[in-house]
Design an enzyme around this catalytic site. Sequence first.
Site, PDB file in Angstrom:
ATOM      1  N   CYS A  68       7.303  -5.882  -5.402  1.00 42.09           N
ATOM      2  CA  CYS A  68       8.117  -5.823  -6.613  1.00 42.09           C
ATOM      3  C   CYS A  68       7.546  -4.781  -7.552  1.00 42.09           C
ATOM      4  O   CYS A  68       7.908  -3.622  -7.482  1.00 42.09           O
ATOM      5  CB  CYS A  68       8.200  -7.181  -7.294  1.00 42.09           C
ATOM      6  SG  CYS A  68       6.607  -7.975  -7.532  1.00 42.09           S
ATOM      7  N   SER A  69       6.603  -5.171  -8.406  1.00 45.77           N
ATOM      8  CA  SER A  69       6.146  -4.241  -9.419  1.00 45.77           C
ATOM      9  C   SER A  69       4.736  -4.550  -9.908  1.00 45.77           C
ATOM     10  O   SER A  69       4.419  -4.312 -11.060  1.00 45.77           O
ATOM     11  CB  SER A  69       7.104  -4.279 -10.602  1.00 45.77           C
ATOM     12  OG  SER A  69       7.191  -5.615 -11.066  1.00 45.77           O
ATOM     13  N   CYS A  70       3.893  -5.138  -9.078  1.00 46.21           N
ATOM     14  CA  CYS A  70       2.528  -5.451  -9.496  1.00 46.21           C
ATOM     15  C   CYS A  70       1.847  -4.196 -10.021  1.00 46.21           C
ATOM     16  O   CYS A  70       1.919  -3.137  -9.401  1.00 46.21           O
ATOM     17  CB  CYS A  70       1.735  -6.041  -8.335  1.00 46.21           C
ATOM     18  SG  CYS A  70       2.369  -7.653  -7.849  1.00 46.21           S
TER      19      CYS A  70
ATOM     20  N   CYS B  41       3.517  -1.084  -5.244  1.00 44.84           N
ATOM     21  CA  CYS B  41       3.672  -2.498  -4.922  1.00 44.84           C
ATOM     22  C   CYS B  41       4.986  -2.635  -4.191  1.00 44.84           C
ATOM     23  O   CYS B  41       6.059  -2.528  -4.785  1.00 44.84           O
ATOM     24  CB  CYS B  41       3.687  -3.367  -6.177  1.00 44.84           C
ATOM     25  SG  CYS B  41       4.081  -5.079  -5.784  1.00 44.84           S
TER      26      CYS B  41
END
Lengths: 231, 98
Positions: free
Chosen positions: A126-128, A123
């Site tokens: 960010c951090s999906c 991702c």
Amino acid sequence: MGKQHGDHHDGHNTFEVSSKVSEFEILELAIRELAIEKGIFSADDHRKFAEWAEAKGPHGGSKLVAKAWSDPAFKQRLLENGVEACKEVGIDWLQPTGVGTPSDYTYFYVLENTPQVHNVLVCTLCSCYPRPVLGMSPDWYRTPSYRRRMVRRPREVLAEFGLHLPSDIEVRVHDSNQKSRFMVMPMRPEGTEGWSEEQLARIVTRDTMIGVALPRADRTSDAGSLAEQVR
Amino acid sequence: MATPKFQVGDKVRIKDRTTLFHTRTQKYIRKRVGTVVEHRPEWVIPEDEAWDRMETGRKEPFYVIRFKQTDLWPDYTGFAQDTLESEASESWLESVKG
């Protein structure tokens, strides 16, 4: 040396950086305190939710893959409708709020590895991450280094994880930049003929479902194999 | 539900629009040409969702677009068949002839 007297932080930049509180952490804290004051939820509710979220591991994903390897009809259902098929192994993407969390829900797709295509997740925003099936993402998954390099130099990054893919395989990077969440379904490795779903689930490690590793019959979990090495 | 303007197999270019505030269309795919490989459901676009306009925000069909890595990065060091998939809402896409 002399000038460091009384300053324990000199030469320990890592600790200094990690002790800083980011604006987002302050924002979260402020909103949380307001919500508790207004009675929207209690501090204990918050603690319980944090514990629930942090306790989730990749076991749900392992179960999905093991079941799909063992049951072609389930595999078909899983590839066609990830959210529905998850319910068959007790994972409800809508929990705990009834609509999911805005960052996790809403569309879940399972990406099947084939002899021609190797899928891997990132991702860049960010951090999906597919938390209902894989739990919290590993620290490295959220680092800018992984995020910016996986889209640009995926084969080098995979090699750093010890995964060297042949030149005739298509490496397909999936940037989870919108509403979809993904999970990789690795190929069932040799040497697992006749295994039960429980046995199979043990070799489907988190990293194989992110796509930075391949399952092996002799590796039951990343943590387990490390423990064996240390022993 | 609006009918999606692009079909699976269509070649599309990602627009390089001005984004003053939030967007989820990454810079590295802008101005690049890829192929629509899947449709995604209609949804409030991130540019409006960021302001919590879940009821009044603009809804658009979303697409999965597959790019050849060599089209994204002129200095790509992998192999010619390597690809990358990203998702974008319809207003970010323009058709490419041929």
